[in-house]
Design a protein around this motif. Structure first.
Motif, PDB file in Angstrom:
ATOM      1  N   THR A  39       3.823   4.389  -2.286  1.00  5.71           N
ATOM      2  CA  THR A  39       2.549   5.072  -2.169  1.00  5.71           C
ATOM      3  C   THR A  39       1.665   4.741  -3.357  1.00  5.71           C
ATOM      4  N   ASP A  40       0.362   4.910  -3.153  1.00  5.59           N
ATOM      5  CA  ASP A  40      -0.604   4.597  -4.211  1.00  5.59           C
ATOM      6  C   ASP A  40      -1.887   5.358  -3.947  1.00  5.59           C
ATOM      7  N   PHE A  41      -2.606   5.673  -5.043  1.00  3.72           N
ATOM      8  CA  PHE A  41      -3.823   6.482  -4.943  1.00  3.72           C
ATOM      9  C   PHE A  41      -5.109   5.673  -5.095  1.00  3.72           C
ATOM     10  N   ARG A  42      -4.998   4.395  -5.499  1.00  7.41           N
ATOM     11  CA  ARG A  42      -6.183   3.660  -5.935  1.00  7.41           C
ATOM     12  C   ARG A  42      -7.137   3.292  -4.793  1.00  7.41           C
ATOM     13  N   GLN A  43      -6.655   2.974  -3.637  1.00  9.06           N
ATOM     14  CA  GLN A  43      -7.521   2.655  -2.492  1.00  9.06           C
ATOM     15  C   GLN A  43      -6.972   3.343  -1.250  1.00  9.06           C
ATOM     16  N   PRO A  44      -7.065   4.632  -1.179  1.00  7.29           N
ATOM     17  CA  PRO A  44      -6.400   5.386  -0.109  1.00  7.29           C
ATOM     18  C   PRO A  44      -6.945   5.119   1.277  1.00  7.29           C
ATOM     19  N   TRP A  45      -8.157   4.545   1.368  1.00  9.34           N
ATOM     20  CA  TRP A  45      -8.746   4.273   2.668  1.00  9.34           C
ATOM     21  C   TRP A  45      -8.113   3.052   3.340  1.00  9.34           C
ATOM     22  N   ARG A  46      -7.324   2.280   2.563  1.00  7.06           N
ATOM     23  CA  ARG A  46      -6.699   1.068   3.089  1.00  7.06           C
ATOM     24  C   ARG A  46      -5.234   1.298   3.447  1.00  7.06           C
ATOM     25  N   ALA A  47      -4.752   0.526   4.378  1.00  9.94           N
ATOM     26  CA  ALA A  47      -3.321   0.469   4.690  1.00  9.94           C
ATOM     27  C   ALA A  47      -2.812  -0.832   4.075  1.00  9.94           C
ATOM     28  N   ALA A  48      -2.554  -0.785   2.792  1.00 12.49           N
ATOM     29  CA  ALA A  48      -2.269  -1.987   2.010  1.00 12.49           C
ATOM     30  C   ALA A  48      -0.943  -2.628   2.427  1.00 12.49           C
ATOM     31  N   THR A  49      -0.889  -3.955   2.314  1.00 13.34           N
ATOM     32  CA  THR A  49       0.269  -4.701   2.804  1.00 13.34           C
ATOM     33  C   THR A  49       1.023  -5.482   1.726  1.00 13.34           C
ATOM     34  N   GLU A  50       0.548  -5.416   0.480  1.00 12.74           N
ATOM     35  CA  GLU A  50       1.190  -6.180  -0.591  1.00 12.74           C
ATOM     36  C   GLU A  50       1.948  -5.255  -1.529  1.00 12.74           C
ATOM     37  N   THR A  51       3.073  -5.729  -2.040  1.00 11.29           N
ATOM     38  CA  THR A  51       3.880  -4.889  -2.930  1.00 11.29           C
ATOM     39  C   THR A  51       3.125  -4.504  -4.197  1.00 11.29           C
ATOM     40  N   ASN A  52       2.271  -5.399  -4.688  1.00 14.22           N
ATOM     41  CA  ASN A  52       1.566  -5.100  -5.939  1.00 14.22           C
ATOM     42  C   ASN A  52       0.410  -4.120  -5.753  1.00 14.22           C
ATOM     43  N   GLU A  53       0.193  -3.661  -4.541  1.00 15.78           N
ATOM     44  CA  GLU A  53      -0.824  -2.646  -4.282  1.00 15.78           C
ATOM     45  C   GLU A  53      -0.246  -1.237  -4.298  1.00 15.78           C
ATOM     46  N   TYR A  54       1.042  -1.134  -4.597  1.00 17.33           N
ATOM     47  CA  TYR A  54       1.709   0.170  -4.616  1.00 17.33           C
ATOM     48  C   TYR A  54       2.303   0.439  -5.985  1.00 17.33           C
ATOM     49  N   MET A  55       1.979   1.598  -6.517  1.00 14.78           N
ATOM     50  CA  MET A  55       2.435   1.963  -7.843  1.00 14.78           C
ATOM     51  C   MET A  55       3.771   2.701  -7.818  1.00 14.78           C
ATOM     52  N   TYR A  56       4.009   3.485  -6.776  1.00 16.89           N
ATOM     53  CA  TYR A  56       5.188   4.348  -6.740  1.00 16.89           C
ATOM     54  C   TYR A  56       6.099   3.951  -5.589  1.00 16.89           C
ATOM     55  N   TRP A  57       7.407   3.935  -5.885  1.00 17.94           N
ATOM     56  CA  TRP A  57       8.409   3.473  -4.920  1.00 17.94           C
ATOM     57  C   TRP A  57       9.576   4.447  -4.844  1.00 17.94           C
ATOM     58  N   GLY A  58      10.146   4.538  -3.656  1.00 19.03           N
ATOM     59  CA  GLY A  58      11.372   5.292  -3.490  1.00 19.03           C
ATOM     60  C   GLY A  58      12.582   4.435  -3.839  1.00 19.03           C
ATOM     61  N   GLN A  59      13.758   5.045  -3.725  1.00 20.92           N
ATOM     62  CA  GLN A  59      14.990   4.367  -4.121  1.00 20.92           C
ATOM     63  C   GLN A  59      15.574   3.501  -3.005  1.00 20.92           C
ATOM     64  N   GLY A  60      15.063   3.686  -1.787  1.00 24.98           N
ATOM     65  CA  GLY A  60      15.516   2.866  -0.666  1.00 24.98           C
ATOM     66  C   GLY A  60      16.582   3.537   0.165  1.00 24.98           C
ATOM     67  N   THR A  61      16.624   3.182   1.440  1.00 19.67           N
ATOM     68  CA  THR A  61      17.654   3.670   2.346  1.00 19.67           C
ATOM     69  C   THR A  61      18.123   2.501   3.207  1.00 19.67           C
ATOM     70  N   GLN A  62      19.418   2.406   3.397  1.00 21.60           N
ATOM     71  CA  GLN A  62      19.996   1.263   4.110  1.00 21.60           C
ATOM     72  C   GLN A  62      19.898   1.467   5.618  1.00 21.60           C
ATOM     73  N   VAL A  63      19.429   0.436   6.297  1.00 22.86           N
ATOM     74  CA  VAL A  63      19.425   0.394   7.763  1.00 22.86           C
ATOM     75  C   VAL A  63      20.249  -0.817   8.180  1.00 22.86           C
ATOM     76  N   THR A  64      21.250  -0.585   8.993  1.00 28.56           N
ATOM     77  CA  THR A  64      22.106  -1.662   9.465  1.00 28.56           C
ATOM     78  C   THR A  64      22.162  -1.634  10.988  1.00 28.56           C
ATOM     79  N   THR A  65      21.827  -2.739  11.593  1.00 31.38           N
ATOM     80  CA  THR A  65      21.856  -2.848  13.047  1.00 31.38           C
ATOM     81  C   THR A  65      22.950  -3.841  13.433  1.00 31.38           C
TER      82      THR A  65
END
Length: 126
Positions: free
Chosen positions: A98-124
Motif C-alpha cells: 500500500t502507498d499514500f502518494r498517488q491514491p487515485w492510481r492503481a499502481a503496478t510497479e513495486t517501487n510505487e509502494y512504500m509498505y509491504w506485508g510479510q507474504g502468504t504462500q499459495v500453492t496450486t
C-alpha cells in the motif's frame, strides 16, 4: 508506520479458489492505493492486481484477468484478492502493498509502494 497482514493462503488443487485478505493497521487506509504482487522461487516479484483508494480503478496482470478479482472494504481497513480457476503457475508467495502518494492510481510497479506485508504462500497442485 503502516503494517499489513496477509491471510488466506494455502494449498489448493488446480481449478480451485482462494481468497486472500490484507488487513492494514491504519484507519486512513481508505486514502491509500493497494496492490498485490507475487514471487515464485527463483523469479522476480511480479505485479498481480491493484486498486485505487475508492475502488474506482483496478488493474490486473494479463495472466490473472478474468480469474482474480481485487476489492476493498475501507470501513474494515482490509483488501481482498479473490482467486478463482487457480493454476499451478499461480504458485508463489503473495504480498500485499500500500502507498499514500498517488491514491487515485492503481499502481503496478513495486517501487510505487512504500509498505509491504510479510507474504502468504499459495500453492496450486496439478
Amino acid at each position: 508506520q503502516v503494517q499489513l497482514v496477509e491471510s488466506g493462503g494455502g494449498l489448493v488443487q488446480a481449478g480451485g479458489s482462494l481468497r486472500l485478505s490484507c488487513a492494514a493497521s491504519i484507519r486512513t487506509f481508505g486514502t491509500y492505493t493497494m496492490g498485490w504482487f507475487r514471487q515464485a522461487p527463483g523469479k522476480e516479484r511480479e505485479f498481480v492486481a491493484a486498486i485505487n483508494w475508492n475502488g474506482g480503478v483496478t488493474n490486473y496482470a494479463d495472466s490473472v484477468k478474468g480469474r482474480f478479482t481485487l476489492s476493498r472494504d475501507n470501513a474494515k481497513n482490509t483488501g481482498y484478492l479473490q482467486m478463482n480457476a487457480l493454476r499451478p503457475e499461480d504458485t508463489a508467495v503473495y504480498y500485499c502493498a500500500t502507498d499514500f502518494r498517488q491514491p487515485w492510481r492503481a499502481a503496478t510497479e513495486t517501487n510505487e509502494y512504500m509498505y509491504w506485508g510479510q507474504g502468504t504462500q499459495v500453492t496450486t497442485s496439478s
